[in-house]
Design a protein around this motif. Structure first.
Motif, short mmCIF file in Angstrom:
data_model
loop_
_atom_site.label_atom_id
_atom_site.label_comp_id
_atom_site.label_asym_id
_atom_site.label_seq_id
_atom_site.Cartn_x
_atom_site.Cartn_y
_atom_site.Cartn_z
N LYS A 138 19.77 -96.42 -0.06
CA LYS A 138 20.41 -97.61 0.54
C LYS A 138 19.17 -98.12 1.65
O LYS A 138 19.07 -99.24 1.63
N ASP A 161 21.42 -90.65 -1.08
CA ASP A 161 22.10 -92.04 -0.91
C ASP A 161 21.57 -92.87 0.55
O ASP A 161 21.36 -93.89 0.28
N ARG A 162 21.14 -92.02 1.49
CA ARG A 162 20.79 -92.89 2.65
C ARG A 162 19.35 -93.44 2.37
O ARG A 162 18.96 -94.41 2.82
N ASP A 215 26.90 -97.42 -6.82
CA ASP A 215 27.35 -96.84 -5.57
C ASP A 215 26.14 -96.78 -4.33
O ASP A 215 26.22 -96.21 -3.45
N GLY A 216 24.95 -96.34 -5.28
CA GLY A 216 23.65 -96.05 -4.75
C GLY A 216 23.68 -94.38 -4.16
O GLY A 216 22.89 -93.99 -3.36
N GLY A 246 16.50 -100.05 -0.69
CA GLY A 246 17.35 -101.14 -1.66
C GLY A 246 16.91 -102.28 -1.26
O GLY A 246 16.80 -102.70 -0.18
#
Length: 126
Positions: A75, A71-72, A40-41, A78
């Motif tokens: 993302k 996580d940001r 889910d990153g 990515g």
């Protein structure tokens, strides 16, 4: 430099690491939960030459808390960099101000880290 030497240099730059079993024990989570967080990153994983997953320890606080806004950053980056390159980008010091993005995230300057990740991804996509 051969592939094994290159991996050693990367490990020294972004380590130490947890393997899945070590992280399970420390965080008291199941393997499925940890792999789900990675999928889910929310956690960064890097793969060894043998295909084993490792989790850079820099993404955790001393009590196992996750790094704020990582996580940001993950993302934003990515699809533009390899997992090892993302890890390096997070820990390397910025040549202009000498501050790494890991330091920014830990100090609460999360928006700057996220903005820099977004800008880096835009540059790499063009």
């Amino acid at each position: 430099m051969n592939e094994e030497e290159a991996t050693r240099v990367l490990v020294e730059a972004v380590g130490p690491f947890y393997d899945c079993a070590g992280l399970q024990e420390w965080l008291d989570l199941t393997e499925d939960s940890i792999l789900g967080l990675a999928r889910d990153g929310k956690l960064l994983t890097v793969s060894t030459l043998e295909g084993d997953l490792l989790f850079p320890s820099f993404q955790f606080g001393p009590d196992g808390e996750f790094l704020p806004c990582l996580d940001r950053v993950l993302k934003a980056l990515g699809g533009t960099l390899s997992e090892w390159s993302i890890a390096q980008w997070i820990v390397n010091r910025d040549p202009y101000d000498g501050i790494s993005n890991i330091e920014r995230l830990r100090s609460g300057d999360t928006e700057t880290a996220v903005q820099r990740a977004t800008r880096q991804a835009q540059i790499l996509r063009h």
